[in-house]
Design an enzyme around this catalytic site. Sequence first.
Site, short mmCIF file in Angstrom:
data_model
loop_
_atom_site.label_atom_id
_atom_site.label_comp_id
_atom_site.label_asym_id
_atom_site.label_seq_id
_atom_site.Cartn_x
_atom_site.Cartn_y
_atom_site.Cartn_z
CB SER A 231 -0.89 -8.17 -1.06
OG SER A 231 -1.78 -9.01 -0.34
CE LYS B 102 -4.59 -1.28 0.55
NZ LYS B 102 -4.64 -2.57 1.19
C1 LIG Z 1 -5.34 -3.57 0.75
C2 LIG Z 1 -4.80 -4.93 0.67
C3 LIG Z 1 -5.20 -5.82 -0.36
C4 LIG Z 1 -6.25 -5.50 -1.38
O1 LIG Z 1 -6.00 -4.36 -2.14
P1 LIG Z 1 -7.18 -3.66 -2.92
O2 LIG Z 1 -6.54 -2.59 -3.71
O3 LIG Z 1 -8.13 -3.10 -1.89
O4 LIG Z 1 -7.86 -4.70 -3.74
C5 LIG Z 1 -4.59 -7.06 -0.41
N1 LIG Z 1 -3.69 -7.44 0.51
C6 LIG Z 1 -3.29 -6.63 1.51
C7 LIG Z 1 -2.29 -7.13 2.48
C8 LIG Z 1 -3.82 -5.34 1.61
O5 LIG Z 1 -3.42 -4.54 2.61
#
Ligand SMILES: *Cc1c(COP(=O)(O)O)cnc(C)c1O
Length: 325
Positions: A307, A54
């Site tokens: 992510s 993010k």
């Molecule tokens: C925010 C987030 C997502 C999803 O991202 P989006 O853009 O809302 O689809 C996935 N994994 C993690 C760890 C996140 O913080």
Amino acid sequence: MTLRLTGAQFKDAAVSIAETVEKTRLIQAPSLSPDSRSSLWLKPECLQVTGSFKIRGAANKIASLDRTARERGIVTASSGNHGRAVACVAGQFGVDAVICMSTHVPPVKVDAIRGYGARVVMTGDSYDGAEAEALKMAREEGMTFVSAFDDPHIIAGQGTIGLEIVRDLPDLDTVIVPVSGGGLISGVGAAVRFLNPDAKVIGVSMDRAPMMHLSLRAGRPVEVAEEPTLADALMGSIGVENQYTFAMVRDLVDEVVLVSEDQIGRAMVWAMREHGLLVEGGGAVGLAAVMGGAVENMGENVVVVVSGGNVDRSRVDELATKEDE
Ligand SMILES: *Cc1c(COP(=O)(O)O)cnc(C)c1O
């Protein structure tokens, strides 16, 4: 109308955020390959600054604000990781930041945000409630609202992951991406297709209140009640007023598959045991989908976006103990 981000916008984003973020390196994951026809790699954004991808979108967005906007400050709603990223970048730019969060956000995430000096407002028990509060503060106090996903600068920032993946693995066949609001997969999908038009883009969500999946099925953004899940970072609706990500995901993504709580837990334990990676539930859904055989015809070269890693180590140890019983 669907937002069309150009290759130049992703490249500009990569330049804007270069000082703030890590270019994470792909990690080979041979034991994840279902057979000898596929080679799998992890894109470990759990090792990213602030523990999730993010920071890419947050850095690109805040860098785009003019002086007046920076002086007035920014406000956002977050399920934790976006708030942490915004707080971190705002601190670097000397911009005041307010982060609105629901009581579902794990303490480990709330504490990290306070640590950056941002103001934390805890409101109610849903992401949507936190967002309503943030929008109200933006209106009343003249601050800029920074969406966690539905914003061209945020999407372009997240898309820098796609540029890095194809630079490291030009023959990419499939990229597998966690989905909540859809900013990550919109950016990654568009950037990957810009460089490699034939690549497959697969989204993954938890089966507990998967808002994007339900919205795609309904043909419009829908809201349903949130349900507690190991993938806390994926909770929250895509917004009934969604402007960009719903259409981008609808047009770009080949398929969104769903995974169970059990599968997510097993994937978190696997990442720890196999790679020594601390991966949070939301970060592990792509791994869970591959391990559960939910993605078919992946082709030869497959990247799973991992992510985020913001979870207590003790939580993963608990899951491991349960699995061994
Ligand atoms: C925010 C987030 C997502 C999803 O991202 P989006 O853009 O809302 O689809 C996935 N994994 C993690 C760890 C996140 O913080």
